[in-house]
Design a protein around this motif. Sequence first.
Motif, PDB file in Angstrom:
ATOM      1  N   ASP A  72       0.834  -1.211   0.000  1.00 48.17           N
ATOM      2  CA  ASP A  72       0.000   0.000   0.000  1.00 48.17           C
ATOM      3  C   ASP A  72       0.863   1.253   0.000  1.00 48.17           C
ATOM      4  O   ASP A  72       0.583   2.223  -0.726  1.00 48.17           O
ATOM      5  N   GLN A  75       2.394   1.787  -3.412  1.00 46.88           N
ATOM      6  CA  GLN A  75       1.415   2.302  -4.366  1.00 46.88           C
ATOM      7  C   GLN A  75       1.172   3.795  -4.136  1.00 46.88           C
ATOM      8  O   GLN A  75       1.063   4.570  -5.094  1.00 46.88           O
ATOM      9  N   LYS A  79       1.854   6.872  -6.742  1.00 43.28           N
ATOM     10  CA  LYS A  79       0.768   7.823  -7.036  1.00 43.28           C
ATOM     11  C   LYS A  79       1.237   9.262  -6.750  1.00 43.28           C
ATOM     12  O   LYS A  79       1.014  10.150  -7.565  1.00 43.28           O
TER      13      LYS A  79
END
Length: 85
Positions: A72, A75, A79
């Motif tokens: 997580d 990611q 982003k």
Amino acid sequence: MKKVAIVTVAVLALGLAACNKNNTDNNAANETGVENSASTDVNAATNDSVNAADNALNAASNAVDNAGAAVDNAQDAVKDANENK
């Protein structure tokens, strides 16, 4: 005097009978003690192995949770990097 002698012999016989060891009872008591000790040892070993398995499963679960959090975070970092171009 004859009655006193008979009573004395009877008392002595009862006293001797009470002093005799009953090996059957002693053997049964010893076997019960051995069985109880063995049962205690088996239970302790079982509890130790169950606790070790529980600890190992908890550690594995924590590792999976940590890996998921790392994915997580990665990611989110990708982003954020794309948004900050």
